[in-house]
Design a protein around this motif. Structure first.
Motif, PDB file in Angstrom:
ATOM      1  N   VAL A 104       4.688 -10.178 -94.953  1.00  0.00           N
ATOM      2  CA  VAL A 104       5.936 -10.364 -94.231  1.00  0.00           C
ATOM      3  C   VAL A 104       6.294 -11.838 -94.323  1.00  0.00           C
ATOM      4  O   VAL A 104       5.617 -12.679 -93.748  1.00  0.00           O
ATOM      5  CB  VAL A 104       5.798  -9.937 -92.751  1.00  0.00           C
ATOM      6  N   LEU A 105       7.346 -12.138 -95.068  1.00  0.00           N
ATOM      7  CA  LEU A 105       7.760 -13.517 -95.264  1.00  0.00           C
ATOM      8  C   LEU A 105       9.186 -13.716 -94.792  1.00  0.00           C
ATOM      9  O   LEU A 105       9.996 -12.785 -94.832  1.00  0.00           O
ATOM     10  CB  LEU A 105       7.677 -13.891 -96.747  1.00  0.00           C
ATOM     11  N   PRO A 106       9.506 -14.914 -94.383  1.00  0.00           N
ATOM     12  CA  PRO A 106      10.907 -15.204 -94.078  1.00  0.00           C
ATOM     13  C   PRO A 106      11.740 -15.091 -95.347  1.00  0.00           C
ATOM     14  O   PRO A 106      11.265 -15.379 -96.444  1.00  0.00           O
ATOM     15  CB  PRO A 106      10.867 -16.652 -93.592  1.00  0.00           C
ATOM     16  N   THR A 107      12.954 -14.649 -95.198  1.00  0.00           N
ATOM     17  CA  THR A 107      13.877 -14.550 -96.321  1.00  0.00           C
ATOM     18  C   THR A 107      15.188 -15.217 -95.929  1.00  0.00           C
ATOM     19  O   THR A 107      15.484 -15.386 -94.751  1.00  0.00           O
ATOM     20  CB  THR A 107      14.149 -13.088 -96.710  1.00  0.00           C
ATOM     21  N   SER A 114      13.138  -7.910 -82.258  1.00  0.00           N
ATOM     22  CA  SER A 114      12.241  -9.025 -81.959  1.00  0.00           C
ATOM     23  C   SER A 114      12.264 -10.125 -83.024  1.00  0.00           C
ATOM     24  O   SER A 114      11.620 -11.149 -82.856  1.00  0.00           O
ATOM     25  CB  SER A 114      10.818  -8.505 -81.795  1.00  0.00           C
ATOM     26  N   ASP A 115      13.005  -9.937 -84.104  1.00  0.00           N
ATOM     27  CA  ASP A 115      13.083 -10.930 -85.167  1.00  0.00           C
ATOM     28  C   ASP A 115      13.966 -12.108 -84.743  1.00  0.00           C
ATOM     29  O   ASP A 115      14.695 -12.040 -83.760  1.00  0.00           O
ATOM     30  CB  ASP A 115      13.649 -10.313 -86.445  1.00  0.00           C
ATOM     31  N   VAL A 116      13.906 -13.162 -85.536  1.00  0.00           N
ATOM     32  CA  VAL A 116      14.692 -14.362 -85.290  1.00  0.00           C
ATOM     33  C   VAL A 116      15.559 -14.635 -86.512  1.00  0.00           C
ATOM     34  O   VAL A 116      15.114 -14.473 -87.646  1.00  0.00           O
ATOM     35  CB  VAL A 116      13.767 -15.575 -85.028  1.00  0.00           C
ATOM     36  N   ALA A 171       9.423 -10.862 -86.793  1.00  0.00           N
ATOM     37  CA  ALA A 171       8.545 -11.033 -85.643  1.00  0.00           C
ATOM     38  C   ALA A 171       7.084 -10.896 -86.053  1.00  0.00           C
ATOM     39  O   ALA A 171       6.216 -11.582 -85.510  1.00  0.00           O
ATOM     40  CB  ALA A 171       8.879 -10.028 -84.544  1.00  0.00           C
ATOM     41  N   ALA A 172       6.771 -10.034 -87.016  1.00  0.00           N
ATOM     42  CA  ALA A 172       5.393  -9.875 -87.464  1.00  0.00           C
ATOM     43  C   ALA A 172       4.875 -11.190 -88.028  1.00  0.00           C
ATOM     44  O   ALA A 172       3.726 -11.552 -87.838  1.00  0.00           O
ATOM     45  CB  ALA A 172       5.292  -8.776 -88.518  1.00  0.00           C
ATOM     46  N   PHE A 173       5.742 -11.939 -88.691  1.00  0.00           N
ATOM     47  CA  PHE A 173       5.349 -13.243 -89.213  1.00  0.00           C
ATOM     48  C   PHE A 173       5.190 -14.235 -88.070  1.00  0.00           C
ATOM     49  O   PHE A 173       4.266 -15.026 -88.046  1.00  0.00           O
ATOM     50  CB  PHE A 173       6.386 -13.755 -90.212  1.00  0.00           C
ATOM     51  N   LEU A 174       6.093 -14.173 -87.102  1.00  0.00           N
ATOM     52  CA  LEU A 174       6.006 -15.064 -85.939  1.00  0.00           C
ATOM     53  C   LEU A 174       4.705 -14.856 -85.190  1.00  0.00           C
ATOM     54  O   LEU A 174       4.081 -15.808 -84.735  1.00  0.00           O
ATOM     55  CB  LEU A 174       7.174 -14.813 -84.983  1.00  0.00           C
ATOM     56  N   ASN A 175       4.282 -13.606 -85.033  1.00  0.00           N
ATOM     57  CA  ASN A 175       3.081 -13.299 -84.263  1.00  0.00           C
ATOM     58  C   ASN A 175       1.812 -13.827 -84.914  1.00  0.00           C
ATOM     59  O   ASN A 175       0.806 -13.989 -84.253  1.00  0.00           O
ATOM     60  CB  ASN A 175       2.962 -11.788 -84.040  1.00  0.00           C
ATOM     61  N   ASN A 204       1.572 -16.768 -86.332  1.00  0.00           N
ATOM     62  CA  ASN A 204       1.599 -18.229 -86.269  1.00  0.00           C
ATOM     63  C   ASN A 204       1.622 -18.672 -84.817  1.00  0.00           C
ATOM     64  O   ASN A 204       2.665 -18.726 -84.196  1.00  0.00           O
ATOM     65  CB  ASN A 204       2.809 -18.767 -87.030  1.00  0.00           C
ATOM     66  N   LYS A 205       0.437 -19.017 -84.289  1.00  0.00           N
ATOM     67  CA  LYS A 205       0.307 -19.324 -82.867  1.00  0.00           C
ATOM     68  C   LYS A 205       1.078 -20.570 -82.454  1.00  0.00           C
ATOM     69  O   LYS A 205       1.591 -20.655 -81.354  1.00  0.00           O
ATOM     70  CB  LYS A 205      -1.165 -19.496 -82.523  1.00  0.00           C
ATOM     71  N   ALA A 206       1.167 -21.566 -83.316  1.00  0.00           N
ATOM     72  CA  ALA A 206       1.757 -22.840 -82.919  1.00  0.00           C
ATOM     73  C   ALA A 206       3.255 -22.922 -83.213  1.00  0.00           C
ATOM     74  O   ALA A 206       3.835 -23.983 -83.134  1.00  0.00           O
ATOM     75  CB  ALA A 206       1.033 -23.974 -83.638  1.00  0.00           C
ATOM     76  N   MET A 207       3.871 -21.809 -83.579  1.00  0.00           N
ATOM     77  CA  MET A 207       5.268 -21.856 -83.987  1.00  0.00           C
ATOM     78  C   MET A 207       6.189 -22.159 -82.808  1.00  0.00           C
ATOM     79  O   MET A 207       6.139 -21.501 -81.799  1.00  0.00           O
ATOM     80  CB  MET A 207       5.680 -20.537 -84.632  1.00  0.00           C
ATOM     81  N   LYS A 208       7.011 -23.167 -82.972  1.00  0.00           N
ATOM     82  CA  LYS A 208       8.021 -23.503 -81.979  1.00  0.00           C
ATOM     83  C   LYS A 208       9.334 -23.671 -82.729  1.00  0.00           C
ATOM     84  O   LYS A 208       9.645 -24.749 -83.224  1.00  0.00           O
ATOM     85  CB  LYS A 208       7.662 -24.784 -81.241  1.00  0.00           C
ATOM     86  N   LEU A 209      10.109 -22.606 -82.839  1.00  0.00           N
ATOM     87  CA  LEU A 209      11.346 -22.646 -83.608  1.00  0.00           C
ATOM     88  C   LEU A 209      12.352 -23.626 -83.036  1.00  0.00           C
ATOM     89  O   LEU A 209      13.169 -24.166 -83.760  1.00  0.00           O
ATOM     90  CB  LEU A 209      11.964 -21.243 -83.677  1.00  0.00           C
ATOM     91  N   SER A 210      12.282 -23.872 -81.743  1.00  0.00           N
ATOM     92  CA  SER A 210      13.241 -24.794 -81.151  1.00  0.00           C
ATOM     93  C   SER A 210      13.030 -26.224 -81.637  1.00  0.00           C
ATOM     94  O   SER A 210      13.916 -27.055 -81.524  1.00  0.00           O
ATOM     95  CB  SER A 210      13.158 -24.731 -79.631  1.00  0.00           C
TER      96      SER A 210
END
Length: 178
Positions: A40-43, A72-74, A145-149, A151-157
């Motif tokens: 699952v990769l960002p596109t 749940s995706d961004v 969201a599967a990719f987000l989950n 990556n524990k340190a992800m802060k999109l903001s």
């Protein structure tokens, strides 16, 4: 009544304390390796947007059918701000963009659904033909969201540029040409 509540609270606390005591049991054998999960990769996809008086200062683009967006995706959106030819370098700026001018404040922003993304302008004054923006190159990035989950340190903001997003994710965002 107070004594009953105090007795119940003490009993529960004592139960939890004593329940956690004791030696841990032996470690069991390790199970077999499970099958690999789906990659699952960002596109991303790019499109040109015109924000003019004739379209109410908003532009809609369908999300490509190859990208399945879940609740749940961004979705992130960037606008091409500059190109530096000597370095062959594109400069992308994350939406929203706020511009302060002599008439007031105008903002270029976005929202999205499962099927489309909308780029729009909003201002604290009546927008007119002087405020039109044409041929804005927009890059929309879908982060599942599967990719987000994973990556524990992800802060999109905290992400301000597409290259920062790619660096944080440790991947190069795939492009869908429209």
């Amino acid at each position: 009544m107070k004594k009953l509540i105090k007795f119940l609270f003490t009993s529960v606390a004592l139960f939890l304390l004593l329940n956690g005591c004791g030696e841990p049991g032996p470690v069991g054998p390790e199970g077999p390796q499970g099958p690999p999960g789906p990659e699952v990769l960002p596109t991303s996809f790019e499109f040109e947007a015109d924000l003019t008086q004739s379209n109410g200062f908003e532009f809609f683009r369908d999300i490509p059918t190859q990208i399945e967006v879940f609740e749940s995706d961004v979705m992130l959106a960037y606008v091409l701000e500059d190109y530096i030819p000597e370095d062959d370098l594109e400069v992308w700026r994350q939406l929203p963009i706020t511009d302060f001018n002599s008439r007031g404040t105008v903002q270029i922003n976005f929202d999205y659904t499962f099927v489309d993304i909308r780029i729009f302008m909003d201002a604290n004054y009546n927008l007119g033909s002087i405020d039109e923006y044409e041929d804005l190159l927009i890059r929309a990035v879908h982060v599942p969201a599967a990719f987000l989950n994973t990556n524990k340190a992800m802060k999109l903001s905290d992400i301000n540029t597409l290259s920062e997003l790619e660096q944080m994710l440790g991947v190069e965002v795939q492009n869908f040409k429209m």
